[in-house]
Design a protein around this motif. Sequence first.
Motif, PDB file in Angstrom:
ATOM      1  N   UNK A  22       0.860  -1.210   0.189  1.00 44.40           N
ATOM      2  CA  UNK A  22       0.057  -0.025   0.030  1.00 44.40           C
ATOM      3  C   UNK A  22       0.758   1.199   0.133  1.00 44.40           C
ATOM      4  N   UNK A  23       0.681   2.133  -1.023  1.00 46.77           N
ATOM      5  CA  UNK A  23       1.339   3.171  -1.106  1.00 46.77           C
ATOM      6  C   UNK A  23       1.351   4.171   0.167  1.00 46.77           C
ATOM      7  N   UNK A  24       2.543   4.750   0.684  1.00 49.55           N
ATOM      8  CA  UNK A  24       2.479   5.762   1.619  1.00 49.55           C
ATOM      9  C   UNK A  24       2.313   4.815   3.081  1.00 49.55           C
ATOM     10  N   UNK A  25       2.594   3.887   3.054  1.00 48.26           N
ATOM     11  CA  UNK A  25       2.637   2.866   4.576  1.00 48.26           C
ATOM     12  C   UNK A  25       3.930   2.137   4.429  1.00 48.26           C
ATOM     13  N   UNK A  26       4.414   2.066   5.751  1.00 50.00           N
ATOM     14  CA  UNK A  26       5.751   1.608   5.778  1.00 50.00           C
ATOM     15  C   UNK A  26       5.740   1.021   7.217  1.00 50.00           C
ATOM     16  N   UNK A  27       6.204  -0.382   7.244  1.00 49.21           N
ATOM     17  CA  UNK A  27       6.001  -1.012   8.588  1.00 49.21           C
ATOM     18  C   UNK A  27       7.612  -1.146   9.062  1.00 49.21           C
ATOM     19  N   UNK A  28       7.725  -0.428  10.273  1.00 48.40           N
ATOM     20  CA  UNK A  28       8.861  -0.432  11.053  1.00 48.40           C
ATOM     21  C   UNK A  28       9.200  -1.673  11.975  1.00 48.40           C
ATOM     22  N   UNK A  66      10.184  -1.688  14.832  1.00 45.70           N
ATOM     23  CA  UNK A  66       9.671  -2.019  16.023  1.00 45.70           C
ATOM     24  C   UNK A  66       8.238  -2.202  16.349  1.00 45.70           C
ATOM     25  N   UNK A  67       7.569  -2.467  15.153  1.00 48.48           N
ATOM     26  CA  UNK A  67       6.191  -2.623  15.285  1.00 48.48           C
ATOM     27  C   UNK A  67       5.229  -1.790  14.791  1.00 48.48           C
ATOM     28  N   UNK A  68       5.863  -0.347  14.917  1.00 51.96           N
ATOM     29  CA  UNK A  68       5.028   0.652  14.371  1.00 51.96           C
ATOM     30  C   UNK A  68       4.866   0.878  12.820  1.00 51.96           C
ATOM     31  N   UNK A  69       3.894   1.486  12.438  1.00 48.34           N
ATOM     32  CA  UNK A  69       3.890   2.007  11.113  1.00 48.34           C
ATOM     33  C   UNK A  69       3.704   3.337  10.767  1.00 48.34           C
ATOM     34  N   UNK A  70       4.565   3.946   9.666  1.00 44.47           N
ATOM     35  CA  UNK A  70       4.615   5.030   9.260  1.00 44.47           C
ATOM     36  C   UNK A  70       3.762   5.222   8.231  1.00 44.47           C
ATOM     37  N   UNK A 125      -5.017   2.843  19.318  1.00 47.04           N
ATOM     38  CA  UNK A 125      -3.743   3.146  18.797  1.00 47.04           C
ATOM     39  C   UNK A 125      -3.290   4.351  19.193  1.00 47.04           C
ATOM     40  N   UNK A 126      -1.733   4.258  19.219  1.00 45.21           N
ATOM     41  CA  UNK A 126      -1.028   5.543  19.461  1.00 45.21           C
ATOM     42  C   UNK A 126      -0.575   6.328  18.279  1.00 45.21           C
ATOM     43  N   UNK A 127      -0.962   7.412  17.850  1.00 42.59           N
ATOM     44  CA  UNK A 127      -0.742   8.534  16.787  1.00 42.59           C
ATOM     45  C   UNK A 127       0.275   9.440  17.161  1.00 42.59           C
ATOM     46  N   UNK A 139       1.019  15.604   7.341  1.00 42.00           N
ATOM     47  CA  UNK A 139       1.619  14.792   6.285  1.00 42.00           C
ATOM     48  C   UNK A 139       1.916  13.471   6.234  1.00 42.00           C
ATOM     49  N   UNK A 140       2.684  13.195   7.843  1.00 34.97           N
ATOM     50  CA  UNK A 140       3.251  11.818   8.053  1.00 34.97           C
ATOM     51  C   UNK A 140       2.890  11.680   9.568  1.00 34.97           C
ATOM     52  N   UNK A 141       2.309  10.356   9.757  1.00 33.75           N
ATOM     53  CA  UNK A 141       2.157   9.836  11.033  1.00 33.75           C
ATOM     54  C   UNK A 141       2.891   8.522  11.583  1.00 33.75           C
ATOM     55  N   UNK A 142       3.024   8.473  12.536  1.00 35.88           N
ATOM     56  CA  UNK A 142       3.790   6.952  13.115  1.00 35.88           C
ATOM     57  C   UNK A 142       2.475   6.525  14.091  1.00 35.88           C
ATOM     58  N   UNK A 143       2.130   5.119  13.982  1.00 37.37           N
ATOM     59  CA  UNK A 143       0.823   4.622  14.455  1.00 37.37           C
ATOM     60  C   UNK A 143       1.494   3.191  15.170  1.00 37.37           C
TER      61      UNK A 143
END
Length: 299
Positions: A205-211, A213-217, A266-268, A279-283
């Motif tokens: 999915x464009x604009x989604x990147x898994x990190x 540490x388990x978070x998602x940008x 969720x933590x935003x 523009x960008x969030x870490x969840x």
Amino acid sequence: MKEAGWIVALILAALGAAAFLLRHRLARAIGYVRADQAGGEGRREESPRGNGARSDRQWLGERFELDELEVSDVMVHRTNMRSVNADNPPEAIVREILQSPNTRIPLWRGSLDNIVGVLHAKDVLRALDEAGNDLARVDLMKFAERPWFVPDTTTLQEQLNAFLRRKAHFAIVVDEYGEVEGLVTLGDIIEEIVGEIADEGDIDLAGVKKEADGSVVVDGTVPIRDLNRALDWDLPDEEATTIAGLVIHETQSIPDEKQAFTFHGKRFVVMKRDKNRIARLRIRPVSLEAVPRPDPERT
């Protein structure tokens, strides 16, 4: 048989086979018992013609509540819709089409709200072949399909029926003022029924990147519905379309960078803000002990 015809036929055949194989299990799940299995109790009334196929289609639509969802619920939002300016040089248009993971791409002039055609990659390749790969001899608008516009309030059942009648599977979604909201395909509706259809051509999915540490940008423009599907989440999408819109709705503000919130399990964390736009969030998921309130705090 033309391409659209056999694709539709293949999808319908797959759905028919799945419904046939699972019909007894699904029937029991909704409390229906055949007469020959329960001494006549719970028998479903048949039509005068005994048209079982028609009853199955009706049941399928009721089972998946296609009349309760609209195309705006499953469409690709305009912020994530691949499109190209029809006035661009032919080589730029061809390059955009070849780089796109989609087989069709809308053409616009002046603004995205003025869609003037839809190009199919296959037609572009055919045109190039006929012109001896000489782009100067190719009039791409000549090969563009006429755009099909549908209201954003069209139900999925209505749109599915329309796709089958027209033997098509691509439409531009517009609001009551005629402004483009996004696009919807037959595949979007099929996936709403049977779940996500994966194949070797799928991309992340464009604009989604898994990190690690388990978070998602996540980019702020990513639709909530797409994020839910990709990550098996259940964030609400009734009051907002994008993930940035959800944060703004919950906080009733446009948060600053590094500001964090906890809601919907969720933590935003706001990673980047561009003027008045998130523009960008870490969840990341929070523990069960976390307080699910959108109270802002600095991190």
